[in-house]
Design a protein around this motif. Sequence first.
Motif, PDB file in Angstrom:
ATOM      1  N   LEU A  49       0.184  13.160   0.089  1.00 16.93           N
ATOM      2  CA  LEU A  49       0.460  12.433   1.317  1.00 16.93           C
ATOM      3  C   LEU A  49      -0.737  11.549   1.629  1.00 16.93           C
ATOM      4  CD1 LEU A  49       1.897  15.211   3.683  1.00 16.93           C
ATOM      5  CD2 LEU A  49       3.165  13.438   2.468  1.00 16.93           C
ATOM      6  N   GLU A  50      -0.459  10.328   2.034  1.00 17.93           N
ATOM      7  CA  GLU A  50      -1.531   9.416   2.451  1.00 17.93           C
ATOM      8  C   GLU A  50      -1.389   9.136   3.930  1.00 17.93           C
ATOM      9  OE1 GLU A  50      -2.600   6.529  -1.309  1.00 17.93           O
ATOM     10  OE2 GLU A  50      -2.222   5.671   0.669  1.00 17.93           O
ATOM     11  N   LEU A  51      -2.446   9.377   4.669  1.00 15.33           N
ATOM     12  CA  LEU A  51      -2.462   9.046   6.097  1.00 15.33           C
ATOM     13  C   LEU A  51      -3.378   7.856   6.297  1.00 15.33           C
ATOM     14  CD1 LEU A  51      -1.413  12.028   6.096  1.00 15.33           C
ATOM     15  CD2 LEU A  51      -2.551  12.297   8.303  1.00 15.33           C
ATOM     16  N   PHE A  52      -2.890   6.847   7.001  1.00 12.87           N
ATOM     17  CA  PHE A  52      -3.719   5.651   7.181  1.00 12.87           C
ATOM     18  C   PHE A  52      -3.352   4.925   8.458  1.00 12.87           C
ATOM     19  CE2 PHE A  52      -0.638   2.286   6.077  1.00 12.87           C
ATOM     20  CZ  PHE A  52       0.366   3.031   5.473  1.00 12.87           C
ATOM     21  N   ILE A  53      -4.210   3.959   8.793  1.00 14.28           N
ATOM     22  CA  ILE A  53      -3.992   3.102   9.963  1.00 14.28           C
ATOM     23  C   ILE A  53      -3.813   1.685   9.436  1.00 14.28           C
ATOM     24  CG2 ILE A  53      -5.070   2.205  12.082  1.00 14.28           C
ATOM     25  CD1 ILE A  53      -4.800   5.082  12.440  1.00 14.28           C
ATOM     26  N   ARG A  54      -2.877   0.946  10.011  1.00 16.34           N
ATOM     27  CA  ARG A  54      -2.694  -0.436   9.552  1.00 16.34           C
ATOM     28  C   ARG A  54      -3.793  -1.336  10.117  1.00 16.34           C
ATOM     29  NH1 ARG A  54       3.728  -1.519  10.102  1.00 16.34           N
ATOM     30  NH2 ARG A  54       3.318  -0.718  12.183  1.00 16.34           N
ATOM     31  N   PRO A  55      -4.185  -2.356   9.372  1.00 12.29           N
ATOM     32  CA  PRO A  55      -5.185  -3.297   9.881  1.00 12.29           C
ATOM     33  C   PRO A  55      -4.729  -3.836  11.238  1.00 12.29           C
ATOM     34  CG  PRO A  55      -4.585  -3.852   7.612  1.00 12.29           C
ATOM     35  CD  PRO A  55      -3.679  -2.749   8.039  1.00 12.29           C
ATOM     36  N   GLY A  56      -5.632  -3.874  12.176  1.00 10.52           N
ATOM     37  CA  GLY A  56      -5.266  -4.359  13.515  1.00 10.52           C
ATOM     38  C   GLY A  56      -5.003  -3.220  14.477  1.00 10.52           C
ATOM     39  N   ASP A  57      -4.616  -2.071  13.972  1.00 13.26           N
ATOM     40  CA  ASP A  57      -4.446  -0.915  14.854  1.00 13.26           C
ATOM     41  C   ASP A  57      -5.790  -0.217  15.041  1.00 13.26           C
ATOM     42  OD1 ASP A  57      -1.802  -1.375  15.266  1.00 13.26           O
ATOM     43  OD2 ASP A  57      -1.074   0.123  13.834  1.00 13.26           O
TER      44      ASP A  57
END
Length: 662
Positions: free
Chosen positions: A97-105
């Motif tokens: 599983l990959e957890l990430f934040i989108r650019p700009g968030d």
Amino acid sequence: MGDGAKRETCHHLEFGQEYSNTALSRTIKLASLKQTASQGCTACAAIQGALDTYPEPIGMREIRSLRSSSKTVGGPLILEPTGYTSPGEDPLYVKNLELFIRPGDQLVWPAIGYERDVSEDSSSPEALALAQGWLKDCLSGHPACPAYVESSLPTRVLQVGSDTMNPRLHVTNGALGKYAALSYCWGPPPHHWKTTPSTLEDRTTSISLTELPKTLRDAVIITRELGIPYLWIDALCIIQDSEDWASEAGKMGEYYSNDVVTISADGSTDSHTGCFVRGNRRFSSAVPVVFEGKDSAIRVRTCSAWPLDGAHPPMAKRDGGKITLNTRGWTLQEQILSPRILHFSAYEAVWECASAMPCECKLVPDKPLPMRLKNRLIIENTIPRSAIKDNTPNERKGLILRWNQVIYDYTQRDLTHATDRLPAVSGLAAVMQTRSTGDEYVVGLWKEGLAMWLCWQALTPPGTGLTARAKPPSKRLEKYCAPSWSWASVSSVVEMSLQDREILYEGAKDSPIEIKLNVLSISCTLAGLNPFGNVSAAELHCKGTVVPVVLQQTNATRQLYVVSERAAESRKPTALVYRDTYEENGEIEIGKRYFLLVVISHRPARNDPQYRSLVYGLLLRKQSLEKYYRVALVVGYPNDAIGRYFTEDWEAVGEMMELILV
Ligand SMILES: [Zn+2]
Ligand SMILES: [Zn+2]
Ligand SMILES: [Zn+2]
């Protein structure tokens, strides 16, 4: 809780901290995760939320724990499940599983960094905008990449047109211009869309996109999106089934090395699959993680755990064999010569140049892979668009030595037509001869140091140490394309190990290599218009020591060897035989008489007078009065423990003579 407020984390996560690569790894037991989440740890609640998104996660019957890790600081948090795999499930294909934040968030925890959503098939405006940016970055400021210089267009190019204007074939007459080139697999026939003498004229007026198969159509769309006016595609820009093919084949090296970018259809096995490929994506579509009762900025997706080293699948070495494009003979020179490649893999779009390897998913681009960078740099640094005199002897040496690796890689690949063995690498040979080394190319070998190039060895699957892809045992090509002394005359994987010892240009005085064969002249008759392609005849006139020998085989290991006919029984030189072919074609017959031609003497430990040399030679059969053909490489080793080999005697028992190899 408002944005940016401090969130609770419990002892085993430390999400609040900045992680270094090593500090990050944590094992999270699922039993305790539920408990800590319910006790108010928001980090545990977020992980629980991510897991809840995939209730039957990821190829496992039961997950015991999750191991968190991250390959890059600031990148996604990767959760690797450990537990039991379901029956029949290959643990290698368990998904992470990959957890990430989108650019700009906004970041929620520093440990969950930025990454991008990956589109379904790279045809999205987002993916194409990224590709435009990669091209712009490379052209405007990559120090390791060669400056782009507008050069002559190929003989014909596809003018790609626009949404309102059909593409058409454009005859360039050598005008300057910017163009992209497509690297792809044709796939099995029929190929109705190819340009033939009868369709040529219509095509210079207009080609409907719908007439083209998807891979070619997608490439037109990509070229338009990149703002490049022309595209070179072999099936359309070369007139097939005509003489044009042979002459254009020799120019392909130039075409791929002068393009703005090579569009590589990695995810496609044929002309129909397309550059934009759905399915088999590395990632699932990302969805927001729900915790604290609502969608958060954190996104989660599954990611195949393969390859484990985190390298991008399109270029990961161990994955190479799975990409059809990387198994095709014709594409090797395209991959080596293209200064910039835009890969459309089944996983995502990836850029490749000498400076960086950005892709759709990663915000911080990967470094280019060392192996491929090496290919690239050697070619580019030693093949500037400048004259031969600018290359130092060392650069030339590096490039020439590189040919061994090129051929070793190339001969592992497949060709639809066995007779393409020389043509499919002729573009690279042309570029090396005309722009770089100035050395003369002779049916797959180089004239300078030819004696060493003659000592190529045909490898066969057992004991070759190759990749898993097996090749059938070596055969002599049915149709004559090259003389027996060229590797292009056999079907096997080929190695020229002497070159790897980097001794080719060492000073003659203390060189461990002594060339024993004197090449007097070479004459080749080309089979067609490609000066680097097949020949219809080739003769190598040389002078060297020739020893009549008898071919033998050991009982135990069935190793072939030869024994001199002439030497005294007590002191017979012998040498091991590495045959060129493994078919019953009459080339190899035990007990028969052959001729050993001494080519090289190699003194591995030259300071030790007791140490005897290795002798490299060719095993020949007589064809006519003074014409001989090669059937094997022969290596006489220094005397072994039981004193079997007396290689220094080969010259003593032989006779110096002139002969012609065919
Ligand atoms: Zn916690
Ligand atoms: Zn670049
Ligand atoms: Zn990626």
